[in-house]
Design a protein around this motif. Structure first.
Motif, PDB file in Angstrom:
ATOM      1  N   ILE A  99      37.537  31.642  28.320  1.00  0.00           N
ATOM      2  CA  ILE A  99      36.131  31.846  28.672  1.00  0.00           C
ATOM      3  C   ILE A  99      36.015  32.569  30.006  1.00  0.00           C
ATOM      4  O   ILE A  99      35.211  33.496  30.167  1.00  0.00           O
ATOM      5  CB  ILE A  99      35.380  30.502  28.679  1.00  0.00           C
ATOM      6  CG1 ILE A  99      35.218  30.008  27.248  1.00  0.00           C
ATOM      7  CG2 ILE A  99      34.026  30.634  29.344  1.00  0.00           C
ATOM      8  CD1 ILE A  99      34.671  28.617  27.136  1.00  0.00           C
ATOM      9  N   ILE A 100      36.843  32.187  30.979  1.00  0.00           N
ATOM     10  CA  ILE A 100      36.818  32.867  32.276  1.00  0.00           C
ATOM     11  C   ILE A 100      37.235  34.326  32.113  1.00  0.00           C
ATOM     12  O   ILE A 100      36.623  35.224  32.698  1.00  0.00           O
ATOM     13  CB  ILE A 100      37.727  32.136  33.281  1.00  0.00           C
ATOM     14  CG1 ILE A 100      37.105  30.803  33.650  1.00  0.00           C
ATOM     15  CG2 ILE A 100      37.973  32.980  34.513  1.00  0.00           C
ATOM     16  CD1 ILE A 100      37.955  29.969  34.561  1.00  0.00           C
ATOM     17  N   PHE A 101      38.251  34.565  31.312  1.00  0.00           N
ATOM     18  CA  PHE A 101      38.715  35.939  31.076  1.00  0.00           C
ATOM     19  C   PHE A 101      37.624  36.791  30.431  1.00  0.00           C
ATOM     20  O   PHE A 101      37.394  37.927  30.821  1.00  0.00           O
ATOM     21  CB  PHE A 101      39.965  35.896  30.192  1.00  0.00           C
ATOM     22  CG  PHE A 101      40.504  37.249  29.840  1.00  0.00           C
ATOM     23  CD1 PHE A 101      41.202  37.986  30.779  1.00  0.00           C
ATOM     24  CD2 PHE A 101      40.335  37.763  28.572  1.00  0.00           C
ATOM     25  CE1 PHE A 101      41.718  39.233  30.458  1.00  0.00           C
ATOM     26  CE2 PHE A 101      40.832  39.007  28.238  1.00  0.00           C
ATOM     27  CZ  PHE A 101      41.532  39.741  29.183  1.00  0.00           C
ATOM     28  N   LEU A 102      36.922  36.218  29.452  1.00  0.00           N
ATOM     29  CA  LEU A 102      35.876  36.964  28.766  1.00  0.00           C
ATOM     30  C   LEU A 102      34.643  37.168  29.637  1.00  0.00           C
ATOM     31  O   LEU A 102      33.845  38.075  29.376  1.00  0.00           O
ATOM     32  CB  LEU A 102      35.486  36.256  27.463  1.00  0.00           C
ATOM     33  CG  LEU A 102      36.556  36.282  26.375  1.00  0.00           C
ATOM     34  CD1 LEU A 102      36.123  35.453  25.184  1.00  0.00           C
ATOM     35  CD2 LEU A 102      36.870  37.701  25.968  1.00  0.00           C
ATOM     36  N   MET A 103      34.462  36.346  30.654  1.00  0.00           N
ATOM     37  CA  MET A 103      33.337  36.538  31.569  1.00  0.00           C
ATOM     38  C   MET A 103      33.679  37.539  32.671  1.00  0.00           C
ATOM     39  O   MET A 103      32.825  38.316  33.092  1.00  0.00           O
ATOM     40  CB  MET A 103      32.934  35.203  32.196  1.00  0.00           C
ATOM     41  CG  MET A 103      32.148  34.327  31.255  1.00  0.00           C
ATOM     42  SD  MET A 103      31.889  32.668  31.868  1.00  0.00           S
ATOM     43  CE  MET A 103      31.381  32.937  33.540  1.00  0.00           C
ATOM     44  N   ILE A 104      34.910  37.548  33.149  1.00  0.00           N
ATOM     45  CA  ILE A 104      35.294  38.420  34.263  1.00  0.00           C
ATOM     46  C   ILE A 104      35.498  39.859  33.800  1.00  0.00           C
ATOM     47  O   ILE A 104      35.156  40.788  34.526  1.00  0.00           O
ATOM     48  CB  ILE A 104      36.561  37.874  34.947  1.00  0.00           C
ATOM     49  CG1 ILE A 104      36.275  36.524  35.568  1.00  0.00           C
ATOM     50  CG2 ILE A 104      37.102  38.829  35.978  1.00  0.00           C
ATOM     51  CD1 ILE A 104      35.262  36.546  36.675  1.00  0.00           C
ATOM     52  N   ASN A 105      36.049  40.077  32.616  1.00  0.00           N
ATOM     53  CA  ASN A 105      36.312  41.437  32.155  1.00  0.00           C
ATOM     54  C   ASN A 105      35.055  42.299  32.045  1.00  0.00           C
ATOM     55  O   ASN A 105      35.055  43.424  32.538  1.00  0.00           O
ATOM     56  CB  ASN A 105      37.050  41.420  30.824  1.00  0.00           C
ATOM     57  CG  ASN A 105      38.531  41.578  31.030  1.00  0.00           C
ATOM     58  OD1 ASN A 105      38.996  41.910  32.103  1.00  0.00           O
ATOM     59  ND2 ASN A 105      39.270  41.338  29.976  1.00  0.00           N
ATOM     60  N   PRO A 106      33.984  41.863  31.404  1.00  0.00           N
ATOM     61  CA  PRO A 106      32.781  42.717  31.377  1.00  0.00           C
ATOM     62  C   PRO A 106      32.178  42.917  32.762  1.00  0.00           C
ATOM     63  O   PRO A 106      31.665  43.991  33.058  1.00  0.00           O
ATOM     64  CB  PRO A 106      31.812  41.960  30.478  1.00  0.00           C
ATOM     65  CG  PRO A 106      32.651  41.068  29.672  1.00  0.00           C
ATOM     66  CD  PRO A 106      33.828  40.724  30.512  1.00  0.00           C
TER      67      PRO A 106
ATOM     68  N   PHE B  68      31.465  46.655  34.111  1.00  0.00           N
ATOM     69  CA  PHE B  68      30.119  47.157  34.330  1.00  0.00           C
ATOM     70  C   PHE B  68      29.723  47.221  35.802  1.00  0.00           C
ATOM     71  O   PHE B  68      28.796  47.944  36.150  1.00  0.00           O
ATOM     72  CB  PHE B  68      29.102  46.304  33.567  1.00  0.00           C
ATOM     73  CG  PHE B  68      29.163  46.541  32.087  1.00  0.00           C
ATOM     74  CD1 PHE B  68      28.794  47.759  31.550  1.00  0.00           C
ATOM     75  CD2 PHE B  68      29.605  45.553  31.245  1.00  0.00           C
ATOM     76  CE1 PHE B  68      28.858  47.988  30.196  1.00  0.00           C
ATOM     77  CE2 PHE B  68      29.668  45.766  29.882  1.00  0.00           C
ATOM     78  CZ  PHE B  68      29.292  46.993  29.357  1.00  0.00           C
ATOM     79  N   LEU B  69      30.379  46.497  36.683  1.00  0.00           N
ATOM     80  CA  LEU B  69      30.019  46.520  38.092  1.00  0.00           C
ATOM     81  C   LEU B  69      30.830  47.531  38.892  1.00  0.00           C
ATOM     82  O   LEU B  69      30.682  47.614  40.103  1.00  0.00           O
ATOM     83  CB  LEU B  69      30.182  45.130  38.712  1.00  0.00           C
ATOM     84  CG  LEU B  69      29.206  44.085  38.200  1.00  0.00           C
ATOM     85  CD1 LEU B  69      29.471  42.756  38.860  1.00  0.00           C
ATOM     86  CD2 LEU B  69      27.779  44.517  38.445  1.00  0.00           C
ATOM     87  N   PHE B  70      31.681  48.289  38.224  1.00  0.00           N
ATOM     88  CA  PHE B  70      32.475  49.297  38.913  1.00  0.00           C
ATOM     89  C   PHE B  70      31.581  50.479  39.260  1.00  0.00           C
ATOM     90  O   PHE B  70      30.921  51.042  38.404  1.00  0.00           O
ATOM     91  CB  PHE B  70      33.628  49.748  38.015  1.00  0.00           C
ATOM     92  CG  PHE B  70      34.518  50.770  38.652  1.00  0.00           C
ATOM     93  CD1 PHE B  70      34.456  52.092  38.283  1.00  0.00           C
ATOM     94  CD2 PHE B  70      35.417  50.387  39.631  1.00  0.00           C
ATOM     95  CE1 PHE B  70      35.271  53.026  38.856  1.00  0.00           C
ATOM     96  CE2 PHE B  70      36.246  51.313  40.214  1.00  0.00           C
ATOM     97  CZ  PHE B  70      36.171  52.650  39.833  1.00  0.00           C
ATOM     98  N   ILE B  71      31.545  50.852  40.538  1.00  0.00           N
ATOM     99  CA  ILE B  71      30.688  51.943  40.991  1.00  0.00           C
ATOM    100  C   ILE B  71      31.476  53.248  40.913  1.00  0.00           C
ATOM    101  O   ILE B  71      32.506  53.402  41.567  1.00  0.00           O
ATOM    102  CB  ILE B  71      30.205  51.682  42.430  1.00  0.00           C
ATOM    103  CG1 ILE B  71      29.398  50.401  42.475  1.00  0.00           C
ATOM    104  CG2 ILE B  71      29.391  52.869  42.932  1.00  0.00           C
ATOM    105  CD1 ILE B  71      29.038  49.965  43.871  1.00  0.00           C
TER     106      ILE B  71
END
Length: 51
Positions: free
Chosen positions: A18-25, A29-32
């Motif tokens: 669950i942590i892995f699936l939350m951190i990957n997106p 998406f937050l990469f500038i």
């Protein structure tokens, strides 16, 4: 109680999944993106073949 060990491994696997699936997106998406990559144009140099 060794019989309870598989249950804790399953909960740990679910927890880390669950942590892995939350951190990957979030990481995706937050990469500038820098605009300097898009503003540079490729320079085309003609090749002069001498036969």
């Amino acid at each position: 109680m060794p019989q309870m060990a598989p249950l804790s491994w399953v909960t740990l696997m679910i927890y880390f999944t669950i942590i892995f699936l939350m951190i990957n997106p979030l990481n995706y998406f937050l990469f500038i993106k820098t605009s300097s990559y898009y503003s540079t144009k490729l320079q085309h140099t003609p090749l002069n073949w001498k036969w």
